[in-house]
Design an enzyme around this catalytic site. Structure first.
Site, mmCIF file in Angstrom:
data_model
loop_
_atom_site.group_PDB
_atom_site.id
_atom_site.type_symbol
_atom_site.label_atom_id
_atom_site.label_comp_id
_atom_site.label_asym_id
_atom_site.label_seq_id
_atom_site.Cartn_x
_atom_site.Cartn_y
_atom_site.Cartn_z
ATOM 1 N N LYS A 1 10.124 -12.556 -12.625
ATOM 2 C CA LYS A 1 9.057 -11.849 -11.914
ATOM 3 C C LYS A 1 8.678 -10.583 -12.658
ATOM 4 C CE LYS A 1 8.634 -8.635 -8.248
ATOM 5 N NZ LYS A 1 8.754 -8.179 -6.849
ATOM 6 N N HIS B 1 -5.349 -6.416 -3.889
ATOM 7 C CA HIS B 1 -6.010 -6.059 -2.625
ATOM 8 C C HIS B 1 -7.294 -5.337 -2.981
ATOM 9 C CE1 HIS B 1 -5.236 -4.898 1.841
ATOM 10 N NE2 HIS B 1 -6.471 -5.286 1.621
ATOM 11 N N ASP B 2 -8.414 -6.087 -2.992
ATOM 12 C CA ASP B 2 -9.680 -5.477 -3.413
ATOM 13 C C ASP B 2 -10.830 -6.378 -2.969
ATOM 14 O OD1 ASP B 2 -11.548 -3.821 -4.887
ATOM 15 O OD2 ASP B 2 -9.847 -3.220 -6.134
ATOM 16 N N ILE B 3 -12.040 -6.050 -3.386
ATOM 17 C CA ILE B 3 -13.201 -6.846 -2.982
ATOM 18 C C ILE B 3 -13.165 -8.209 -3.690
ATOM 19 C CG2 ILE B 3 -14.627 -4.826 -2.476
ATOM 20 C CD1 ILE B 3 -16.015 -5.293 -5.200
ATOM 21 N N ARG C 1 18.813 -7.795 -8.049
ATOM 22 C CA ARG C 1 20.067 -7.145 -8.419
ATOM 23 C C ARG C 1 21.304 -8.041 -8.475
ATOM 24 N NH1 ARG C 1 18.376 -2.447 -4.442
ATOM 25 N NH2 ARG C 1 17.374 -4.316 -3.599
ATOM 26 N N ASP D 1 3.548 -10.664 -9.877
ATOM 27 C CA ASP D 1 3.494 -10.216 -8.471
ATOM 28 C C ASP D 1 2.787 -8.865 -8.387
ATOM 29 O OD1 ASP D 1 3.926 -10.044 -5.771
ATOM 30 O OD2 ASP D 1 6.020 -9.421 -5.950
ATOM 31 N N LEU D 2 1.455 -8.909 -8.481
ATOM 32 C CA LEU D 2 0.682 -7.656 -8.463
ATOM 33 C C LEU D 2 0.004 -7.423 -7.114
ATOM 34 C CD1 LEU D 2 -0.814 -7.780 -12.085
ATOM 35 C CD2 LEU D 2 1.296 -6.719 -11.273
ATOM 36 N N LYS D 3 0.120 -8.353 -6.200
ATOM 37 C CA LYS D 3 -0.389 -8.203 -4.819
ATOM 38 C C LYS D 3 -1.799 -7.594 -4.790
ATOM 39 C CE LYS D 3 4.191 -7.755 -2.682
ATOM 40 N NZ LYS D 3 5.052 -7.549 -3.880
HETATM 41 O O1 C5P Z 1 17.187 -6.760 -6.100
HETATM 42 P P1 C5P Z 1 16.596 -7.623 -5.029
HETATM 43 O O2 C5P Z 1 17.140 -9.028 -4.996
HETATM 44 O O3 C5P Z 1 16.642 -6.960 -3.662
HETATM 45 O O4 C5P Z 1 15.064 -7.743 -5.474
HETATM 46 C C1 C5P Z 1 14.164 -8.469 -4.730
HETATM 47 C C2 C5P Z 1 12.814 -8.516 -5.359
HETATM 48 O O5 C5P Z 1 11.923 -9.061 -4.400
HETATM 49 C C3 C5P Z 1 12.252 -7.159 -5.751
HETATM 50 O O6 C5P Z 1 11.438 -7.373 -6.907
HETATM 51 C C4 C5P Z 1 11.411 -6.767 -4.572
HETATM 52 O O7 C5P Z 1 10.301 -5.983 -4.923
HETATM 53 C C5 C5P Z 1 10.923 -8.127 -4.068
HETATM 54 N N1 C5P Z 1 10.596 -8.142 -2.635
HETATM 55 C C6 C5P Z 1 11.521 -7.889 -1.645
HETATM 56 N N2 C5P Z 1 11.169 -7.957 -0.339
HETATM 57 C C7 C5P Z 1 9.934 -8.265 -0.016
HETATM 58 C C8 C5P Z 1 8.994 -8.532 -0.982
HETATM 59 C C9 C5P Z 1 9.366 -8.469 -2.316
HETATM 60 O O8 C5P Z 1 12.664 -7.609 -1.929
HETATM 61 N N3 C5P Z 1 9.641 -8.340 1.261
#
Ligand code: C5P
Length: 250
Positions: free
Chosen positions: A46, A77-79, A230, A73-75
């Site tokens: 990702k 949100h725009d026109i 992590r 994963d840039l999410k």
């Molecule tokens: O380190 P960890 O497993 O918590 O990372 C989870 C990944 O998923 C991160 O990149 C985090 O931004 C993303 N994420 C999340 N919860 C959400 C949406 C995305 O943990 N609701």
């Protein structure tokens, strides 16, 4: 490539290839080093806002050279015009998955979905990116959601309403928490592709995640892809941590 063909192609990847390692690092060098440490099995990675803000599209190209599939994963949100244009760039870059907020509304989701449907298949991936909608950010509490947009909908109702709208608007799937999954699958059915973060292998530290689910539970609840950060990236041997999770799933 039509929606059903794309969803089937992605869903048919072996379970181990449907684990997405989140490269939550602040620069290209760290990202490439981490991707290298994942080894040849570390297929899907990702690239989120932090890494993309620091390193831009070049990091996506470099990761591709390492034969990685990219969850961009840039999410958005725009026109409509802007999100459709951004989605086209994701296709040109060869992303396999990209995201936008369902709160963009039907017009913008349709515009992005149409732009992707018309995009040429990428020569390396052989696919166009799948478009995933974020329904309600899972970090939002019920009180915060009511503060932003007061309504009779409870948070779970909102998630389901947005999910239905996203699917009707041509999105290929959703990002959602494993906790919402069983109910959401009942509402939207088995077709949409679902990507789920907040995953912790049994015994791993929860860190700042409040509701965690094991990889097996998430897949059994209907997730197609898991985003894991992590527990893999901070393990002494990230390739071994990834392999252990993949073994639990296969
Ligand atoms: O380190 P960890 O497993 O918590 O990372 C989870 C990944 O998923 C991160 O990149 C985090 O931004 C993303 N994420 C999340 N919860 C959400 C949406 C995305 O943990 N609701």
């Amino acid at each position: 490539m039509n929606r059903n063909e794309l969803i089937t192609a992605l869903r048919d990847l072996p379970a181990g290839r449907r684990i997405i390692t989140a490269l939550d690092v602040p620069g290209q060098d760290q990202a490439l080093e981490l991707a290298g440490r994942l080894g040849p099995a570390g297929g899907f990675v990702k690239v989120g806002l932090e890494l993309y803000s620091a390193a831009g599209p070049d990091v996506v190209r470099r990761l591709q050279e390492l034969q990685r599939d990219i969850f961009l994963d840039l999410k958005y949100h725009d026109i409509p015009n802007t999100v459709a244009s951004a989605a086209k760039i994701a296709a040109t870059l060869g992303a396999s998955l990209c995201t936008m907020h369902a709160g963009n509304g039907r017009g913008a989701m349709t515009a992005a979905a149409e732009a992707l449907a018309a995009a040429p298949v990428h020569p390396v991936t052989g696919r166009r990116p799948a478009l995933l909608a974020v329904t309600v950010l899972t970090s939002l509490s019920e009180d915060e959601m009511q503060e932003v947009s007061p309504s009779g909908d409870l948070l779970q109702d909102r998630v389901e309403r947005m999910a239905t709208l996203a699917w009707e608007s041509g999105c290929d799937g959703l990002v959602c928490s494993a906790a919402d999954l069983p109910r959401l699958r009942q509402t939207i059915g088995q077709e949409p592709l679902i990507v789920t973060p907040g995953i912790r292998p049994a015994g791993a530290a929860a860190n700042d995640q409040h509701r965690v689910t094991t990889p097996r539970e998430a897949m059994d609840s209907g997730a197609d892809f898991l985003v894991i950060g992590r527990p893999i990236t901070q393990a002494p041997d990230p390739a071994a941590a990834l392999a252990a999770i993949a073994a639990e799933l296969d």
